[in-house]
Design an enzyme around this catalytic site. Sequence first.
Site, PDB file in Angstrom:
ATOM      1  N   GLU A 183     -11.190   3.197   5.898  1.00 59.33           N
ATOM      2  CA  GLU A 183     -10.165   4.111   6.433  1.00 59.33           C
ATOM      3  C   GLU A 183     -10.936   5.165   7.237  1.00 59.33           C
ATOM      4  O   GLU A 183     -10.898   5.163   8.462  1.00 59.33           O
ATOM      5  CB  GLU A 183      -9.360   4.747   5.290  1.00 59.33           C
ATOM      6  CG  GLU A 183      -8.308   5.759   5.752  1.00 59.33           C
ATOM      7  CD  GLU A 183      -7.598   6.487   4.587  1.00 59.33           C
ATOM      8  OE1 GLU A 183      -8.133   6.505   3.454  1.00 59.33           O
ATOM      9  OE2 GLU A 183      -6.516   7.072   4.829  1.00 59.33           O
ATOM     10  N   HIS A 192       1.347   4.854  -2.410  1.00 59.67           N
ATOM     11  CA  HIS A 192       0.991   5.726  -3.538  1.00 59.67           C
ATOM     12  C   HIS A 192       2.278   6.378  -4.019  1.00 59.67           C
ATOM     13  O   HIS A 192       2.917   7.106  -3.242  1.00 59.67           O
ATOM     14  CB  HIS A 192       0.003   6.798  -3.096  1.00 59.67           C
ATOM     15  CG  HIS A 192      -1.268   6.234  -2.528  1.00 59.67           C
ATOM     16  ND1 HIS A 192      -2.415   6.074  -3.274  1.00 59.67           N
ATOM     17  CD2 HIS A 192      -1.562   5.770  -1.286  1.00 59.67           C
ATOM     18  CE1 HIS A 192      -3.370   5.550  -2.513  1.00 59.67           C
ATOM     19  NE2 HIS A 192      -2.874   5.352  -1.294  1.00 59.67           N
ATOM     20  N   HIS A 206       0.862  -1.187   0.000  1.00 62.68           N
ATOM     21  CA  HIS A 206       0.000   0.000   0.000  1.00 62.68           C
ATOM     22  C   HIS A 206       0.896   1.235   0.000  1.00 62.68           C
ATOM     23  O   HIS A 206       1.321   1.726   1.049  1.00 62.68           O
ATOM     24  CB  HIS A 206      -0.917  -0.026   1.239  1.00 62.68           C
ATOM     25  CG  HIS A 206      -1.938   1.066   1.262  1.00 62.68           C
ATOM     26  ND1 HIS A 206      -3.175   0.918   1.854  1.00 62.68           N
ATOM     27  CD2 HIS A 206      -1.921   2.328   0.781  1.00 62.68           C
ATOM     28  CE1 HIS A 206      -3.869   2.041   1.733  1.00 62.68           C
ATOM     29  NE2 HIS A 206      -3.112   2.915   1.092  1.00 62.68           N
ATOM     30  N   HIS A 253      -9.543   0.989  -1.409  1.00 69.28           N
ATOM     31  CA  HIS A 253      -9.473   1.585  -0.080  1.00 69.28           C
ATOM     32  C   HIS A 253     -10.890   1.504   0.507  1.00 69.28           C
ATOM     33  O   HIS A 253     -11.862   1.924  -0.139  1.00 69.28           O
ATOM     34  CB  HIS A 253      -9.084   3.066  -0.159  1.00 69.28           C
ATOM     35  CG  HIS A 253      -7.632   3.327  -0.438  1.00 69.28           C
ATOM     36  ND1 HIS A 253      -6.961   2.767  -1.483  1.00 69.28           N
ATOM     37  CD2 HIS A 253      -6.739   4.113   0.225  1.00 69.28           C
ATOM     38  CE1 HIS A 253      -5.694   3.197  -1.462  1.00 69.28           C
ATOM     39  NE2 HIS A 253      -5.538   4.014  -0.434  1.00 69.28           N
ATOM     40  N   ASP A 309       1.719   3.965   2.772  1.00 68.37           N
ATOM     41  CA  ASP A 309       0.719   4.873   2.198  1.00 68.37           C
ATOM     42  C   ASP A 309       1.363   6.037   1.434  1.00 68.37           C
ATOM     43  O   ASP A 309       1.557   5.941   0.233  1.00 68.37           O
ATOM     44  CB  ASP A 309      -0.242   5.362   3.295  1.00 68.37           C
ATOM     45  CG  ASP A 309      -1.629   5.700   2.785  1.00 68.37           C
ATOM     46  OD1 ASP A 309      -1.905   5.437   1.601  1.00 68.37           O
ATOM     47  OD2 ASP A 309      -2.446   6.212   3.575  1.00 68.37           O
ATOM     48  N   ASP A 310       1.671   7.126   2.125  1.00 68.55           N
ATOM     49  CA  ASP A 310       2.264   8.316   1.492  1.00 68.55           C
ATOM     50  C   ASP A 310       3.435   8.770   2.352  1.00 68.55           C
ATOM     51  O   ASP A 310       3.365   9.790   3.049  1.00 68.55           O
ATOM     52  CB  ASP A 310       1.206   9.429   1.398  1.00 68.55           C
ATOM     53  CG  ASP A 310       0.003   8.987   0.606  1.00 68.55           C
ATOM     54  OD1 ASP A 310       0.112   8.873  -0.622  1.00 68.55           O
ATOM     55  OD2 ASP A 310      -1.046   8.720   1.229  1.00 68.55           O
TER      56      ASP A 310
HETATM   57  N1  ADE Z   1      -4.568   8.766  -1.819  1.00 70.20           N
HETATM   58  C1  ADE Z   1      -3.349   8.858  -1.291  1.00 70.20           C
HETATM   59  N2  ADE Z   1      -3.364   8.468  -0.003  1.00 70.20           N
HETATM   60  C2  ADE Z   1      -4.646   8.115   0.286  1.00 70.20           C
HETATM   61  C3  ADE Z   1      -5.305   7.622   1.426  1.00 70.20           C
HETATM   62  N3  ADE Z   1      -4.672   7.414   2.580  1.00 70.20           N
HETATM   63  N4  ADE Z   1      -6.637   7.391   1.345  1.00 70.20           N
HETATM   64  C4  ADE Z   1      -7.285   7.610   0.211  1.00 70.20           C
HETATM   65  N5  ADE Z   1      -6.710   8.067  -0.907  1.00 70.20           N
HETATM   66  C5  ADE Z   1      -5.397   8.314  -0.878  1.00 70.20           C
HETATM   67 ZN    ZN Z   2      -3.741   4.763   0.472  1.00 74.21          ZN
END
Ligand code: ADE
Ligand code: ZN
Length: 336
Positions: free
Chosen positions: A200, A19, A17, A197, A278-279
């Site tokens: 969350e 991005h 996971h 997703h 994630d990011d």
């Molecule tokens: N795009 C990038 N990070 C995300 C996240 N945590 N939830 C949904 N979309 C995303």
């Molecule tokens: Zn994500």
Amino acid sequence: MQSTEAYVRALPKAELHLHIEGTLEPELAFGLARKHRVALPYASAEELRAAYDFADLQSFLDLYYALAQVLRDADDFYRLALGYLERVHGQGVVHAEVFFDPQTHTGRGIAFGTVVDGLRRAFTEAQSRFGMTHRLIACFLRHLSAADAMGVLDEVLEHREAICAVGLDSSEVGHPPSKFAGVFARAREHGLITVAHAGEEGPPGYIYEALDILGVRRIDHGVRSEEDPALVARLVRERIALTVCPLSNVKLRVFDSIEHHNLKRLLEAGVCVTVNSDDPAYFGGYLLENYLAVQRALGLTRPQLASLARNSIEASWLEPAAKRRWTASIDACERG
Ligand code: ADE
Ligand code: ZN
């Protein structure tokens, strides 16, 4: 005895996971802004990093989409992805299944093929330099329409050899998985794997929809499943993996602290939990830092850390022989 950090680093791990746009570090953002003569509303990389204080998912997405504007040519995507791969190779990531958001780029005139060309160049280089393997997942932005997503799917199918799955991301609440039923059905007809997703910020009902309407067998995040014991029992029974992102969940205030994260409870309930980043450029850590954060805050044991790594390999889309090999090396790490 080996330190916990050395132990986690040595475990072969898959990242499931991630991005790629979320690996844009402020220094690279400023470098690309200069290259393309784009003005950023911050004076420096330090000032930009200091602005990473988010109230929720949407407040993060607003900044994330704005910064992605500096990514313009194939070389930008190559540098972005190679920077990520070089960094996590040193953390013991052996395989990465990576999201990209075509609409974030095509919506401002960057060709789908430009994005894919740059990314593939980086992943091919990481395979030959580090032996790292990868899969690419094209995500639909769920705040946009299903008709828009269908157009993205047309482009995915034109690049079928490079892309193995489709996913669903962006603003969750108000955009349930069922909105994309037709797009995902068509993706599955073409043999694409599907993920989404769900859970969350959205309710457990969105996880049921992702499973039953979109046909996914792996849920991105899914932490709100815990509110529905019957759903948790189903995740355990059907061995449906969750790609959990602990530092993200705290930065986006899904949990008010890492000590309150439910990862350990889900793991001990028998769910196939995986740890992911994630990011990472926005949330204060890459894969190793996510493992270490939950280990420290929740008191995970070494066997539990090894289980998380094994789960990541099991839940990946690697071929069975590669799964067996990586699992055997995790077992060897665990034995010491
Ligand atoms: N795009 C990038 N990070 C995300 C996240 N945590 N939830 C949904 N979309 C995303
Ligand atoms: Zn994500």
